[in-house]
Design a protein around this motif. Structure first.
Motif, PDB file in Angstrom:
ATOM      1  N   ALA A  41      11.328   2.271  19.339  1.00  0.00           N
ATOM      2  CA  ALA A  41      11.272   2.988  20.454  1.00  0.00           C
ATOM      3  C   ALA A  41      10.627   2.312  21.568  1.00  0.00           C
ATOM      4  O   ALA A  41       9.929   1.352  21.524  1.00  0.00           O
ATOM      5  CB  ALA A  41      10.218   3.888  19.397  1.00  0.00           C
ATOM      6  N   ARG A  42      10.782   3.402  23.132  1.00  0.00           N
ATOM      7  CA  ARG A  42      10.252   3.387  24.328  1.00  0.00           C
ATOM      8  C   ARG A  42       9.780   4.262  24.860  1.00  0.00           C
ATOM      9  O   ARG A  42       9.880   5.718  23.861  1.00  0.00           O
ATOM     10  CB  ARG A  42      11.130   2.852  25.309  1.00  0.00           C
ATOM     11  N   GLY A  43       9.034   4.153  25.564  1.00  0.00           N
ATOM     12  CA  GLY A  43       8.294   5.520  25.955  1.00  0.00           C
ATOM     13  C   GLY A  43       8.106   6.232  27.093  1.00  0.00           C
ATOM     14  O   GLY A  43       9.749   5.876  27.704  1.00  0.00           O
ATOM     15  N   GLY A  93      18.876   8.277  22.074  1.00  0.00           N
ATOM     16  CA  GLY A  93      18.152   8.288  20.460  1.00  0.00           C
ATOM     17  C   GLY A  93      18.911   7.032  20.422  1.00  0.00           C
ATOM     18  O   GLY A  93      19.623   7.110  18.570  1.00  0.00           O
ATOM     19  N   LEU A  94      19.240   6.141  21.038  1.00  0.00           N
ATOM     20  CA  LEU A  94      20.175   4.077  21.172  1.00  0.00           C
ATOM     21  C   LEU A  94      18.770   4.077  21.057  1.00  0.00           C
ATOM     22  O   LEU A  94      18.453   3.270  21.574  1.00  0.00           O
ATOM     23  CB  LEU A  94      21.035   4.535  21.864  1.00  0.00           C
ATOM     24  N   GLY A 127      15.492   5.222  23.837  1.00  0.00           N
ATOM     25  CA  GLY A 127      15.113   3.989  22.247  1.00  0.00           C
ATOM     26  C   GLY A 127      14.853   5.541  21.316  1.00  0.00           C
ATOM     27  O   GLY A 127      15.664   6.617  21.605  1.00  0.00           O
ATOM     28  N   THR A 128      14.761   4.964  20.125  1.00  0.00           N
ATOM     29  CA  THR A 128      14.623   5.655  18.922  1.00  0.00           C
ATOM     30  C   THR A 128      13.503   7.095  18.890  1.00  0.00           C
ATOM     31  O   THR A 128      12.389   6.550  20.028  1.00  0.00           O
ATOM     32  CB  THR A 128      14.059   4.565  17.381  1.00  0.00           C
ATOM     33  N   HIS A 136       5.714   2.372  22.192  1.00  0.00           N
ATOM     34  CA  HIS A 136       6.611   1.360  22.272  1.00  0.00           C
ATOM     35  C   HIS A 136       5.774   0.041  21.851  1.00  0.00           C
ATOM     36  O   HIS A 136       6.309  -0.575  21.004  1.00  0.00           O
ATOM     37  CB  HIS A 136       6.828   0.922  23.719  1.00  0.00           C
ATOM     38  N   ALA A 137       4.369  -0.489  22.652  1.00  0.00           N
ATOM     39  CA  ALA A 137       3.186  -1.216  22.555  1.00  0.00           C
ATOM     40  C   ALA A 137       2.976  -1.435  20.883  1.00  0.00           C
ATOM     41  O   ALA A 137       2.357  -1.444  19.980  1.00  0.00           O
ATOM     42  CB  ALA A 137       2.691  -1.232  23.687  1.00  0.00           C
TER      43      ALA A 137
END
Lengths: 776, 207
Positions: free
Chosen positions: A720-722, A710-711, A647-648, A513-514
């Motif tokens: 995107a997230r971790g 995958g949303l 996330g993505t 994410h970061a």
């Protein structure tokens, strides 16, 4: 991001061939001329004070070069762990180190040192420390108080306090229920009494989760030397940029005086988050010996003690359910075994996670974090939320329902549920599902990259290379934004001498994410500069230009510059274009790194200033089927599926490996991995792999699957997230729930659920284990 | 083990093993015995003790190396021959990170005395590839992106190569048994098995 070429595609990380041929060099693989070896003398007692050290016989031995004690290390402030100590708080804590020409000589020298130790009271079980008249882990107290004013983060500085509960409060312990006395912290929301009053069913249960060591395959070995006033240190860390200032602090020098090399890290799981404090030992020994290289190999035995572990938590939950299953009230009390240092904040994360997973209408969280004379803890992959499985946080997004639906179908849940609980011979099957939540991303870090006249894009990566591939994945975002062929992207990582931007800690599922955010910002900065350079040379406005085929050109098929031409022009133009001027808001480390790269090409350098509304959480749903042999107590995991809402997806193959591998850690916690202490002497009995029982390749289920919804997360530009932590709680909870489904909910109230525990309870038709002991 | 205990030598094999046991049983820091080449400290090499300068066949090369009698193969490979691809994860035959092939059979090199491999064929991870041409099992790992931190990878790979020599066409479960002496703390076991099953396929195709 739509229509992506790299994001969401599998690729071969650029470090893989080095790893598979044995050329990848981890900290202990480096050699230097005249290298000495260091060995540790560690405390044989769980709590004592060093009265005197007589090293004269050791120092007189040929080949012995020097000794380092706590007196040689900088004072890091009250209650802060140092690499060596004059008051060991746990058996195995390093007291001193000796450097010699080889390791055997160093080991022999350690044996010749006379250390006079004064034994002090000790405690290895947190409840013993809370009993009236019970021993304290420190002379200054037995618990960590609430964070001091102004403290931030889950591990904010706290005072050491003394709290004892009354004999009356301990009456519950005799019945196997967690006693509850004065907590150090609490919060609540909603009307708890009304919630319990309206409940159709109220349960009051105690559950114990054990500590386990992180035990990364690579121990925290390190090699260090000094040249021209600079410390060069080869160490194993999860986070390169963030470890640099820590090493400087541990050694009492400025960050600019440290060059940290950590290109390959053999796992960390939270135990090497900001590096390892022990790595300053070879550095300080070397300093004392005029800079000669010193290698300190950490043995597996040493690693067991100094290598960190998950906190132990004993929890008591009073929970009220409405007829439809909705939780009307949740009253959670946690006694955390914090170990000898800290302060740890897992108990806080556990409370938050419980409020997020169970969504109670009213909730109270109370907790106390108890100091014990057991090895120090650190966050271990899903610290807190795994054990929990406040406050109602506003999340950036959550697609748990979608993930549940997807998993339910893929796992054929209804089909399996139909036969679960039925006994066939000695075997009975059970299925379980659990949500693993975890905070999954920080913000505000920097990015640094240069597009150079050789036509290549150099992306500087300041995170650690600990196996998640996020160290490379973050450059995929830059390639995407700049339409750069991946073969022409060079990821530069693992060496602060090469210049790395200020990056997040590679812990807590933060990195993807970061750092995708940061690199999206940096790549867009570079893109804008390319457009401006083209507009300067070819006319029009920057917005008239776009990127494709390694060119910046007028939209459509108009004229433009190749990336090589643009890079050369940037160097001619200077200023912000080639990094001679950088944004004010970037970190000082990024400024230093940018100065190293100024004049090399077009520079992309930026801080992630994208807004974010809410707290970022990722989720993995675990589905498990187990088979319990009621005649032997053996639990076998038959099948497992993990479905992520993260996330993505940036790197699908790596993501699925994270979900499966993380789930395995939770499965190990549920079934076998643990610490055992001898309470009489305060010594650990489960040292090394053989006794702590990590999962082997024979313990995983025959089929193991993973997927993701995958949303994209709407609150981050790449979406995107971790994912590192959430699968741990998912695997842990799903397996425990599956066992309960197979043999009933009353069989166990602690994890790991070992064969003897299952068998005893089944044979006696009630829970037979001592529920409250911390480390059994 | 073909070296007799010699009462005249400074450290006997029995004493070495006793030392290993003792250091494994107490909270001692003297958990590892290692001595670099060159001058010997704290120990006299009496006449009649084991010859130190020996020749080893490692990755098809004959290497002259100065080896102490109590030295393990893992330490010789890593500290005398520069073959740091062989990792030491536990040094006590628990984790398999140090696995190498000795006459095509996987061994924990942390628990093999170097002197016992004289005249035998040692193969490490560095000796698998043929120049730039990866061994089929290595190629399979690359293709499947097997492993995460990869510290266990060299040992696992040598264990798998050794196992596949005896069973070139295993089931997934047989393969798991064949390499169950190796630990991975990233617990990427599912993908490791997938990669090695592909490796088995590549090996069959190439032979």
């Amino acid at each position: 991001m739509a229509d992506t070429k790299y994001i969401g595609q599998n690729y071969t990380p650029p470090d893989l061939v080095a790893k598979v041929t044995g050329r990848a060099r981890y900290a202990e693989d480096f050699r230097a001329e005249g290298m000495l070896f260091a060995k540790l003398l560690t405390s044989p007692m769980p709590h004592c004070r060093v009265r005197n050290i007589d090293a004269s016989a050791a120092l007189a031995m040929p080949g012995v070069k020097g000794i380092l004690t706590a007196d040689d290390l900088p004072d890091l402030g009250p209650n802060v762990e140092r690499a060596l100590t004059n008051e060991p708080f746990y058996a195995g804590e390093p007291i001193l180190a000796v450097a010699a020409v080889d390791e055997l000589t160093a080991a022999e020298a350690v044996e010749k040192i006379n250390v006079d130790l004064e034994p002090l009271p000790f405690v290895v079980d947190p409840l013993d420390a809370l009993r009236p008249g019970g021993p304290d882990a420190r002379t200054t107290g037995n618990v960590w108080g609430a964070p001091m004013p102004g403290g931030v983060g889950p591990n904010a500085a706290s005072p050491v306090k003394t709290i004892k509960w009354t004999g009356e409060q301990f009456a519950d312990a005799d019945e196997g229920r967690l006693p509850m006395g004065e907590p150090t912290e609490q919060w609540a929301y909603g009307d708890l009494d009304a919630g319990f009053g309206n409940a159709a069913l109220v349960l009051d249960e105690t559950m114990v989760v054990q500590s386990t060591g992180h035990h990364p395959m690579e121990t925290r070995s390190a090699m260090a030397y000094w040249q021209n006033g600079k410390l060069y240190i080869h160490a194993s860390t999860q986070s390169v940029a963030q470890t640099l200032p820590n090493v400087a602090r541990w050694c009492g020098i400025m960050p600019q005086q440290v060059v940290l090399i950590s290109e390959y890290t053999g796992g960390g799981f939270g135990s090497k988050g900001g590096g390892a404090v022990s790595t300053c030992i070879p550095a300080m020994l070397s300093k004392k010996l005029n800079g000669v290289p010193v290698m300190m190999r950490i043995t597996r035995e040493d690693e067991n003690y100094i290598g960190r572990a998950r906190t132990n938590m004993s929890g008591r939950t009073r929970i009220g359910f409405a007829k439809d299953g909705r939780i009307t009230a949740l009253d959670l009390f946690i006694v955390q075994d914090n170990g000898s240092y800290g302060p740890m904040g897992d108990h806080r994360s556990a409370g938050l996670a419980a409020s997020i997973i169970y969504q109670p209408q009213a909730m109270r969280w109370r907790a106390i974090s108890v100091l014990t004379n057991t090895p120090p803890r650190s966050q271990q992959r899903s610290p807190g939320p795994m054990q929990a499985n406040g406050q109602r946080a506003k999340l950036t997004s959550a697609f748990i329902v979608e993930a549940l639906d997807k998993g339910k179908q893929a796992f054929r849940w209804d089909e399996r549920k139909a036969y679960s609980g039925q006994r066939r011979g000695a075997k009975v099957r059970g299925v379980g599902v659990a949500v693993g939540p975890h905070g999954s991303g920080s913000i505000g870090f920097d990015s640094l990259m240069t597009l150079r006249p050789d036509g290549k894009l150099y992306v500087q990566s300041g995170v650690g290379n600990l196996g998640t591939h996020s160290v490379m994945d973050l450059a995929r975002v830059a390639a995407e934004v700049l339409a750069m062929p991946w073969e022409k992207v060079e990821v530069v990582w693992g060496d602060t001498g090469k210049g790395v931007p200020w990056s997040c800690l590679s812990v807590g599922s933060q990195t993807t994410h970061a750092m995708t955010r940061a690199n999206f910002a940096g790549a867009n900065d570079l893109k804008r500069k390319l457009q401006e350079i083209a507009a300067k040379d070819l006319g029009g406005s920057p917005d008239d230009y776009e990127l494709s085929n390694e060119r910046v050109h007028r939209k459509g098929a108009g004229g433009g510059l190749t990336y090589t031409q643009a890079a050369k022009r940037a160097i001619e133009l200077g200023g912000k274009y080639d990094g001679h001027e950088v944004p004010e808001d970037i970190n000082v480390m990024t400024k230093g790194a940018a100065a190293k790269h100024a004049g090399l090409g077009v520079m992309g350098v930026a801080k992630d200033n994208y807004p974010r509304n809410g707290t970022t959480y990722s989720f993995v749903i675990g589905f498990a089927e187990v088979e319990v042999d009621v005649e032997t107590g053996k639990v076998t995991l038959i099948d497992y599926l993990g479905v992520g809402d993260v996330g993505t997806v940036i790197n699908p193959r790596s993501l699925l490996a994270q979900i499966k591998g993380g789930s395995c850690l939770g499965i190990a916690h549920a079934l076998q991995q643990k610490w055992v202490f001898d309470p009489k002497y305060g010594l650990m009995l489960s040292r090394r792999f053989h006794y702590s029982k990590p999962l082997t390749i024979l313990d995983i289920p025959a089929t193991m699957n993973a997927d993701a919804v995958g949303l994209p997360d709407p609150e981050t530009p790449v979406g995107a997230r971790g994912v590192g932590e959430p699968p741990v709680g998912a695997g842990y909870g799903a397996v425990l729930n599956a066992i309960a489904d197979a043999v009933g909910v009353d069989v166990f109230r602690r994890a790991p659920v070992t064969s003897d525990l299952v068998l005893m309870s089944l044979e006696n038709k009630k829970r037979m284990h001592e529920p409250l002991r911390a480390h059994v | 083990m073909d070296q007799p205990d010699s009462p005249r030598s400074g450290v006997t094999r029995r004493a070495f093993i006793k030392g290993v046991i003792a250091s494994g049983a107490v909270a001692s820091s003297a958990a590892y015995l290692f001595r670099a080449g060159g001058e010997i400290f704290g120990q006299t090499s009496a006449p009649g003790s084991v010859e130190r300068l020996i020749t080893l066949n490692v990755n098809g090369q004959m290497r002259r190396v100065d080896v102490m009698k109590q030295e393990t193969l893992a330490m010789t490979l890593r500290y005398k021959l520069g073959l740091t691809g062989t990792k030491i994860g536990c040094d006590r035959a628990e984790c398999g990170a140090c696995t190498v092939l000795i006459d095509d059979v996987p061994h924990y090199s942390c628990s093999v005395l170097t002197h016992t491999v004289r005249g035998r064929k040692v193969q490490t991870i560095e000796g698998l590839a043929n120049g730039d041409q990866l061994h089929p099992v290595q190629q399979a790992i690359v293709d499947e992106q097997g492993f995460q931190c990869a510290f266990c990878m060299p040992g696992f790979t040598m264990a798998a190569v050794g196992f596949l020599k005896t069973n070139p066409n295993p089931t997934r479960q047989q393969l798991a048994h064949g390499i169950s002496g190796n630990l991975c703390r990233c617990q990427d076991y599912d993908k490791i098995l997938t990669a090695f099953m592909r490796g088995a396929e590549y090996m069959r195709r190439s032979s």
